[in-house]
Design an enzyme around this catalytic site. Sequence first.
Site, PDB file in Angstrom:
ATOM      1  N   HIS A   1       0.694  -1.157  -0.140  1.00 41.60           N
ATOM      2  CA  HIS A   1       0.231   0.284   0.217  1.00 41.60           C
ATOM      3  C   HIS A   1       0.661   0.889   0.063  1.00 41.60           C
ATOM      4  CE1 HIS A   1      -3.056  -3.079   1.010  1.00 41.60           C
ATOM      5  NE2 HIS A   1      -4.028  -2.013   0.431  1.00 41.60           N
TER       6      HIS A   1
ATOM      7  N   SER B   1      -6.498   4.116  -5.233  1.00 40.22           N
ATOM      8  CA  SER B   1      -5.950   5.147  -4.305  1.00 40.22           C
ATOM      9  C   SER B   1      -5.999   6.539  -4.824  1.00 40.22           C
ATOM     10  CB  SER B   1      -4.657   4.155  -4.823  1.00 40.22           C
ATOM     11  OG  SER B   1      -3.722   5.112  -3.180  1.00 40.22           O
TER      12      SER B   1
ATOM     13  N   ARG C   1      -8.451   7.576  -6.594  1.00 44.36           N
ATOM     14  CA  ARG C   1      -9.865   8.129  -6.236  1.00 44.36           C
ATOM     15  C   ARG C   1     -10.250   7.849  -4.849  1.00 44.36           C
ATOM     16  NH1 ARG C   1     -14.716   5.549  -5.792  1.00 44.36           N
ATOM     17  NH2 ARG C   1     -13.762   3.354  -5.367  1.00 44.36           N
ATOM     18  N   GLU C   2      -9.767   6.862  -3.728  1.00 43.25           N
ATOM     19  CA  GLU C   2      -9.662   7.262  -2.324  1.00 43.25           C
ATOM     20  C   GLU C   2      -9.448   8.233  -2.153  1.00 43.25           C
ATOM     21  OE1 GLU C   2     -10.102   1.877  -3.104  1.00 43.25           O
ATOM     22  OE2 GLU C   2      -8.596   3.141  -2.314  1.00 43.25           O
TER      23      GLU C   2
ATOM     24  N   LEU D   1      -5.335   2.867   6.024  1.00 43.39           N
ATOM     25  CA  LEU D   1      -6.970   3.113   6.632  1.00 43.39           C
ATOM     26  C   LEU D   1      -7.914   2.732   5.684  1.00 43.39           C
ATOM     27  CD1 LEU D   1      -7.774   6.079   9.244  1.00 43.39           C
ATOM     28  CD2 LEU D   1      -8.675   6.315   6.966  1.00 43.39           C
ATOM     29  N   ALA D   2      -8.987   3.022   4.571  1.00 40.01           N
ATOM     30  CA  ALA D   2      -9.989   3.096   4.210  1.00 40.01           C
ATOM     31  C   ALA D   2     -10.135   4.008   4.159  1.00 40.01           C
ATOM     32  CB  ALA D   2     -10.768   1.643   4.521  1.00 40.01           C
ATOM     33  N   ALA D   3      -9.705   5.036   3.158  1.00 40.24           N
ATOM     34  CA  ALA D   3      -9.926   6.580   3.201  1.00 40.24           C
ATOM     35  C   ALA D   3     -10.739   6.930   2.054  1.00 40.24           C
ATOM     36  CB  ALA D   3      -8.325   7.024   1.867  1.00 40.24           C
TER      37      ALA D   3
HETATM   38  N1  LIG Z   1      -1.709   3.650   3.076  1.00 42.32           N
HETATM   39  C1  LIG Z   1      -3.231   3.339   2.595  1.00 42.32           C
HETATM   40  O1  LIG Z   1      -4.270   3.205   3.141  1.00 42.32           O
HETATM   41  N2  LIG Z   1      -3.583   3.695   1.260  1.00 42.32           N
HETATM   42  C2  LIG Z   1      -4.806   3.286   0.952  1.00 42.32           C
HETATM   43  N3  LIG Z   1      -5.781   3.411   2.241  1.00 42.32           N
HETATM   44  C3  LIG Z   1      -6.470   3.375   0.654  1.00 42.32           C
HETATM   45  O2  LIG Z   1      -8.018   4.220   1.272  1.00 42.32           O
HETATM   46  N4  LIG Z   1      -6.386   3.610  -0.666  1.00 42.32           N
HETATM   47  C4  LIG Z   1      -5.247   3.271  -0.423  1.00 42.32           C
HETATM   48  O3  LIG Z   1      -4.911   3.281  -1.140  1.00 42.32           O
END
Ligand SMILES: NC(=O)N[C@H]1NC(=O)NC1=O
Length: 176
Positions: free
Chosen positions: A70, A87, A89-90, A124-126
């Site tokens: 990640h 990633s 987009r998030e 973390l789920a962004a």
């Molecule tokens: N470091 C990390 O959490 N990366 C991610 N989280 C997310 O929601 N997309 C990612 O690439």
Amino acid sequence: MQAMDIEKVNSMDFGEFVDVFGNVIERCPLIAAAVWSQRPFSNLEDLEKHFFAFIDALPQSGQEGILRCHPDLAGRELQRGTLTAESQREQRSAGLTSLGADERLRLAELNAQYRARFGFPFVLAALLSDPAAVRRELARRLHRPPAQELRTALGEVKKIGHLRLADLLGAHSAGL
Ligand SMILES: NC(=O)N[C@H]1NC(=O)NC1=O
């Protein structure tokens, strides 16, 4: 990408399946490649279960390897424009693409401390988050015991995968 139903998923050949689902787990197309062997899937939830079971069955080194694939949140790859489309987009959705220099620096320091302590990046789920929540979570999780933190981080990988799958199959996550 158009929404698709499970019959369409079950009819995909290997190459197509990996093209579509290869980044459900960030930069880990091997997982989609392994899951393809387990078709047919009865529904989205069933498909998701196979992704998660693969992660759960890995030894700790493999689970840490997934985390290391990640990119940092608001990190160098975002700055350089080398994030995967998902990633990007998030991170944009969480407001991480429009941080001021101070905030970016502060997050970079916390990310570095986290990585030094645990040996993998903070995940973390962004998608449904925001900069203040990211900073708060990072500061809070930084002090947790490593075994507990590994479990939490893998839970976030699954949340990210769940949201990506829901997006690909055109389902609204609440309905899953
Ligand atoms: N470091 C990390 O959490 N990366 C991610 N989280 C997310 O929601 N997309 C990612 O690439």
